[in-house]
Design a protein around this motif. Structure first.
Motif, short mmCIF file in Angstrom:
data_model
loop_
_atom_site.label_atom_id
_atom_site.label_comp_id
_atom_site.label_asym_id
_atom_site.label_seq_id
_atom_site.Cartn_x
_atom_site.Cartn_y
_atom_site.Cartn_z
N VAL A 136 6.90 10.52 -2.12
CA VAL A 136 7.01 9.06 -1.98
C VAL A 136 5.79 8.46 -1.28
O VAL A 136 5.55 7.25 -1.39
CB VAL A 136 8.30 8.64 -1.24
N THR A 137 5.02 9.27 -0.57
CA THR A 137 3.86 8.74 0.15
C THR A 137 2.59 8.75 -0.70
O THR A 137 1.54 8.33 -0.24
CB THR A 137 3.59 9.55 1.44
N GLN B 264 8.68 3.94 6.24
CA GLN B 264 7.99 2.86 5.53
C GLN B 264 8.35 2.86 4.05
O GLN B 264 8.47 1.80 3.43
CB GLN B 264 6.48 2.99 5.71
N ALA B 265 8.55 4.05 3.47
CA ALA B 265 8.97 4.12 2.07
C ALA B 265 10.33 3.45 1.88
O ALA B 265 10.54 2.71 0.91
CB ALA B 265 9.04 5.58 1.62
N ALA B 266 11.26 3.69 2.80
CA ALA B 266 12.57 3.07 2.72
C ALA B 266 12.46 1.55 2.84
O ALA B 266 13.14 0.81 2.13
CB ALA B 266 13.48 3.62 3.81
N ASP B 267 11.58 1.08 3.74
CA ASP B 267 11.37 -0.36 3.90
C ASP B 267 10.84 -0.99 2.61
O ASP B 267 11.28 -2.07 2.21
CB ASP B 267 10.39 -0.63 5.04
N GLN B 268 9.90 -0.29 1.96
CA GLN B 268 9.36 -0.81 0.71
C GLN B 268 10.43 -0.89 -0.37
O GLN B 268 10.53 -1.87 -1.10
CB GLN B 268 8.19 0.05 0.25
N ASN C 280 0.85 -1.18 0.00
CA ASN C 280 0.00 0.00 0.00
C ASN C 280 0.90 1.24 0.00
O ASN C 280 2.12 1.14 0.12
CB ASN C 280 -0.92 0.01 1.23
N LYS C 281 0.29 2.42 -0.11
CA LYS C 281 1.08 3.64 -0.07
C LYS C 281 1.81 3.74 1.27
O LYS C 281 1.20 3.51 2.32
CB LYS C 281 0.17 4.87 -0.25
N PRO C 282 3.09 4.06 1.27
CA PRO C 282 3.83 4.17 2.54
C PRO C 282 3.32 5.36 3.36
O PRO C 282 2.95 6.41 2.82
CB PRO C 282 5.27 4.38 2.09
N ALA C 283 3.32 5.17 4.68
CA ALA C 283 2.81 6.21 5.59
C ALA C 283 3.81 7.35 5.76
O ALA C 283 3.44 8.45 6.15
CB ALA C 283 2.45 5.60 6.93
N GLY C 284 5.08 7.08 5.50
CA GLY C 284 6.10 8.11 5.67
C GLY C 284 7.44 7.61 5.16
O GLY C 284 7.52 6.55 4.53
#
Length: 202
Positions: A155-156, A97-101, A90-94
């Motif tokens: 990125v979010t 989470q974007a880095a994790d994806q 899903n869309k990253p929350a911040g």
């Protein structure tokens, strides 16, 4: 000038700038109205897990929701899911989470399932799912940080923390699929259906 022959304006049930741009560039005069549905709740209650089925369900629900408020008008709903194997993103929350994806996608091929649906008076007249396969190059933590620094809050706004039409292009080494599917609005099947219904002048 518009190629649209419908008696009432076409409605796009989306606030996505990419989808709006694609539709405008294709010669449509249209209105945008967000569906305002709880996507995650609908997905969970459906118990669907296949990414294409999830995208199709959400596209149909968006189209239905807006068509309920705009009787007699044609409404386009669209949705996109990103799947890496059985994992749906899903869309990253911040930023974290974007880095994790991005770390999860790095060095792998993932799939974008882009669904489109056309509704009128809450009835689905047409729906379709297209798939694009995206191979992300192997990224170091330093490269991920540099990308996130440059991309900022953008990125979010999309699954996978990238926009291919922008800085996200630097993340990839190979892409299989058409431009419209990748940007979340598979236009070829939609245009073919609209022509079959004599709703386009071209």
């Amino acid at each position: 000038m518009t190629l649209w022959l419908g008696k009432a304006p076409l409605i796009l049930a989306s606030q996505s700038k990419a989808r709006q741009t694609l539709l405008a560039n294709a010669g449509f005069a249209f209105e945008s109205q967000p569906a305002d549905i709880d996507e995650r709740a609908i997905q969970q209650s459906s118990e669907l897990s296949a990414p294409g089925e999830v995208a199709s369900l959400l596209a149909r629900e968006k189209a239905r929701a807006v068509s309920a408020r705009r009787p007699g008008q044609y409404v386009i709903g669209a949705d996109q899911t990103l799947a890496l194997g059985t994992r749906i993103f899903n869309k990253p929350a911040g930023r974290v989470q974007a880095a994790d994806q991005l770390r999860a996608l790095s060095g792998h091929c993932h799939e974008l399932h882009s669904a489109i649906a056309l509704a009128r008076d809450e009835k689905i007249l047409f729906d379709h799912v297209s798939i694009a396969r995206m191979t992300m190059r192997q990224l170091s933590d330093a490269e991920i940080d540099a990308y996130l620094d440059e991309a900022g809050s953008a990125v979010t706004t999309s699954v996978g923390a990238y926009q291919l039409e922008g800085l996200g292009i630097h993340l990839f080494e190979r892409i299989e699929g058409d431009h419209f599917t990748i940007l979340g609005l598979p236009l070829f099947p939609l245009l073919a259906f609209l022509r079959s219904q004599h709703l386009l002048s071209l």
